[in-house]
Motif scaffolding. Sequence first.
Motif, PDB file in Angstrom:
ATOM      1  N   PRO A  71       0.772  -1.252   0.000  1.00 48.13           N
ATOM      2  CA  PRO A  71       0.000   0.000   0.000  1.00 48.13           C
ATOM      3  C   PRO A  71       0.799   1.296   0.000  1.00 48.13           C
ATOM      4  O   PRO A  71       0.238   2.354  -0.277  1.00 48.13           O
ATOM      5  N   TYR A  72       2.107   1.244   0.293  1.00 46.15           N
ATOM      6  CA  TYR A  72       2.864   2.474   0.461  1.00 46.15           C
ATOM      7  C   TYR A  72       3.746   2.760  -0.762  1.00 46.15           C
ATOM      8  O   TYR A  72       4.585   1.945  -1.136  1.00 46.15           O
ATOM      9  N   LEU A  73       3.553   3.931  -1.367  1.00 49.00           N
ATOM     10  CA  LEU A  73       4.400   4.374  -2.472  1.00 49.00           C
ATOM     11  C   LEU A  73       5.485   5.278  -1.906  1.00 49.00           C
ATOM     12  O   LEU A  73       5.191   6.234  -1.187  1.00 49.00           O
ATOM     13  N   LEU A  74       6.742   4.968  -2.233  1.00 49.89           N
ATOM     14  CA  LEU A  74       7.858   5.746  -1.701  1.00 49.89           C
ATOM     15  C   LEU A  74       8.412   6.709  -2.749  1.00 49.89           C
ATOM     16  O   LEU A  74       8.620   6.330  -3.908  1.00 49.89           O
ATOM     17  N   ASN A 134       7.262   9.084  -4.523  1.00 48.78           N
ATOM     18  CA  ASN A 134       6.464   9.254  -5.746  1.00 48.78           C
ATOM     19  C   ASN A 134       6.789   8.220  -6.820  1.00 48.78           C
ATOM     20  O   ASN A 134       6.655   8.480  -8.018  1.00 48.78           O
ATOM     21  N   GLY A 135       7.220   7.036  -6.389  1.00 44.34           N
ATOM     22  CA  GLY A 135       7.485   5.960  -7.331  1.00 44.34           C
ATOM     23  C   GLY A 135       8.945   5.811  -7.710  1.00 44.34           C
ATOM     24  O   GLY A 135       9.327   4.852  -8.396  1.00 44.34           O
ATOM     25  N   ASN A 136       9.791   6.733  -7.281  1.00 40.46           N
ATOM     26  CA  ASN A 136      11.218   6.640  -7.619  1.00 40.46           C
ATOM     27  C   ASN A 136      11.898   5.466  -6.923  1.00 40.46           C
ATOM     28  O   ASN A 136      12.926   4.975  -7.386  1.00 40.46           O
ATOM     29  N   ILE A 137      11.310   5.019  -5.810  1.00 40.05           N
ATOM     30  CA  ILE A 137      11.831   3.840  -5.113  1.00 40.05           C
ATOM     31  C   ILE A 137      10.944   2.640  -5.399  1.00 40.05           C
ATOM     32  O   ILE A 137      11.426   1.556  -5.724  1.00 40.05           O
ATOM     33  N   GLY A 138       9.624   2.811  -5.316  1.00 39.14           N
ATOM     34  CA  GLY A 138       8.698   1.706  -5.570  1.00 39.14           C
ATOM     35  C   GLY A 138       7.636   1.610  -4.493  1.00 39.14           C
ATOM     36  O   GLY A 138       7.404   2.559  -3.734  1.00 39.14           O
ATOM     37  N   TRP A 139       7.004   0.446  -4.422  1.00 40.81           N
ATOM     38  CA  TRP A 139       5.922   0.194  -3.465  1.00 40.81           C
ATOM     39  C   TRP A 139       6.399  -0.768  -2.386  1.00 40.81           C
ATOM     40  O   TRP A 139       7.166  -1.692  -2.665  1.00 40.81           O
ATOM     41  N   VAL A 140       5.920  -0.574  -1.167  1.00 43.16           N
ATOM     42  CA  VAL A 140       6.306  -1.457  -0.069  1.00 43.16           C
ATOM     43  C   VAL A 140       5.093  -1.763   0.808  1.00 43.16           C
ATOM     44  O   VAL A 140       4.067  -1.085   0.734  1.00 43.16           O
ATOM     45  N   ASN A 141       5.241  -2.796   1.622  1.00 41.98           N
ATOM     46  CA  ASN A 141       4.216  -3.130   2.610  1.00 41.98           C
ATOM     47  C   ASN A 141       4.856  -3.128   3.997  1.00 41.98           C
ATOM     48  O   ASN A 141       6.056  -2.844   4.140  1.00 41.98           O
ATOM     49  N   ASP A 142       4.078  -3.471   5.006  1.00 38.88           N
ATOM     50  CA  ASP A 142       4.587  -3.419   6.382  1.00 38.88           C
ATOM     51  C   ASP A 142       5.773  -4.355   6.590  1.00 38.88           C
ATOM     52  O   ASP A 142       6.667  -4.059   7.395  1.00 38.88           O
TER      53      ASP A 142
END
Length: 263
Positions: free
Chosen positions: A206-209, A211-219
């Motif tokens: 659910p978390y975008l880091l 603005n997308g330059n890193i990617g998406w992550v979860n807990d």
Amino acid sequence: MAVMKAKQFVDICIAIANSPTVYYSVSGGAWCKWNGSKWNMDCVCMIKGILWGFNFNKSASHGGAVYASNGVYDDNADQIMKRCTKVSTDFKNIKVGEILHMGGHVGVYIGNRQVVESTAAWNYCTQISTVDENGARHKGNNYCGYWQQHGELSYIDYEEEKSMKHKVSEVVEINGVYVSSMSTEKLTPKITKGTITKIVEGARNPYLLDNGNIGWVNDDCIVEPKPTDYKILYEEEVEKNKKLTEENSKLKEKIDKAIKDLS
């Protein structure tokens, strides 16, 4: 493994029902495809399309869906019902996001006795209908058969939504990253620290880091800071005070000696 949360699944179903659609069997185009004025949809392809990543991309072949991705099989309406658990014929209690089934047809329960279904009945499109406690299927006073059973689709996580652990603008350290909010392939991040700039509740990641330059992550990707060990802090403070007391004692001895030498 679940592909998405029930809330996200239902939200996409509702968004499709609120968009211009045409029942696939009479549209003459590819499944989940934008035909220039409407989305081509049928009952089970809508469900599979969502699980395959449909995102309303009009320029993509299937609205952004990738055939047979995310471990989701290309089932027909009767086959996909066989992938459901907790199957019941009691329509008094239906969980949001459950699949409703009748011979050759499926829909998605969205709550408040409402169902999203792509059907040739009524308006030849994806629409919101009503299910009665006896399984009767209708829009207003226009009835059209009975749902026969309902159940929890194995690709959907039906656990109640919990409050998000992290928030927008929070800086976090990570040990993994994903290319999308729905991706199942965890990658090693080139950058291990970033700022949460967007949250998609109900998504697998659910978390975008940045603005997308890193990617998406979860807990599970976010490295939580270690809790403060107050016992260690106390012991360190005691040791500091002990040393300070010893230094003060030595200083006092020097002062006393200097005073004695002067007298």
